[in-house]
Design a protein around this motif. Structure first.
Motif: not given
Length: 271
Positions: A119-128, A140-145, A161-167, A170-176
């Motif tokens: 999630f941290y990586r996906q958000v960073s691609k848009k806005d570091k 516990n939602i957005c972390n480099q580790k 929580i992640a989905y409310m921050l960036d849909k 959040a989806i990209g940060a999950c294995s489904w």
């Protein structure tokens, strides 16, 4: 829950009793031996479930007359095999080793695991700078580790929580689903959006299996390795460089051998 060769419990007794009600002739002794495995496989074949010879969540649900629309069927295995030009036993082996057993939690939402570092990586691609802010406010939602796992359906607490921050992130940060396909692969798999991928995973295990088909087809060398039963090469491309440490290649080889015992004769001939 998974009842298989060697299991011994009241649950096995209940399974044997139910199988006898469906036409089997087992001694209700609570021991899961070869005869019970054969009876399970026979029932799975009868109701068009994937034939494994053990009783997992899917088989137990159908035995207990629960709705089965979301569950994988034998015809779904056959469709995937046709799409990839491999035997049904090959698909069964991949489903056995590379899946988490069932595509849905007991709450009926698709199984998934939220990865805060992704999630941290996906958000960073848009806005570091936003990723940095979120990591301070929601570690516990957005972390480099990696880490912070709740496990099971509890992962939806973090995901929501992640989905409310960036849909999309959040989806990209999950294995489904059954095959733990990362959401950020949605474009590679031909979905028009991350949300479309998520909705597809929510539909059925069939759709989750077909997403796996797309994932394998997207990597020519992975597809070629699967067709040739080159398990080490397939596992390396599917699981990454640690495949050997986790014995994925050995597990795939054994699962394939086991699947040949239960698959339809026409499939064995093609294997």
């Amino acid at each position: 829950m998974k009842l298989t060769i060697g299991s011994k419990s009241q649950q096995v007794k209940d399974l044997q009793t139910t199988l006898n009600q469906k036409g089997a002739s087992l001694d209700v002794d609570g021991w899961f031996g070869e005869l019970t495995a054969a009876a399970v496989a026979s029932y799975q074949r009868q109701v068009h479930l994937p034939i494994t010879g053990y009783a997992g969540k899917r088989t137990m649900a159908v035995l207990n007359n629960e709705p089965r629309a979301k569950f994988l069927s034998l015809s779904d295995i056959e469709l995937a095999a046709t799409e990839l030009d491999v035997s049904m036993a090959t698909i069964a082996a991949v489903a056995e080793v590379e899946s988490n057993g069932c595509g849905f939690f007991d709450c009926h939402r698709p199984s998934m695991l939220f990865e805060r570092h992704v999630f941290y990586r996906q958000v960073s691609k848009k806005d570091k700078s936003l990723a940095a802010v979120l990591s301070q406010k929601y570690p516990n939602i957005c972390n480099q580790k990696p880490g912070g796992y709740t496990g099971g359906s509890g992962e939806y607490q973090r995901f929501n929580i992640a989905y409310m921050l960036d849909k999309d992130a959040a989806i990209g940060a999950c294995s489904w689903g059954m095959f733990q396909i990362m959401g950020y692969h949605f474009s590679l798999l031909g979905y028009e959006s991350a949300e479309a991928f998520k909705l597809d995973m929510e539909m059925s295990e069939r759709n989750q299996l077909l997403a796996l088909v797309k994932f394998i087809k997207a990597d020519t060398n992975m597809h070629k390795a699967l067709k040739g039963h080159k398990w080490a090469e397939f596992a390396k491309r599917y699981n990454g460089p640690n495949y050997k440490k986790n014995l994925y290649d050995s597990k795939l080889s054994q699962a394939y051998a086991d699947a040949l015992e239960f698959m339809p004769e026409s499939d064995n001939a093609a294997a």
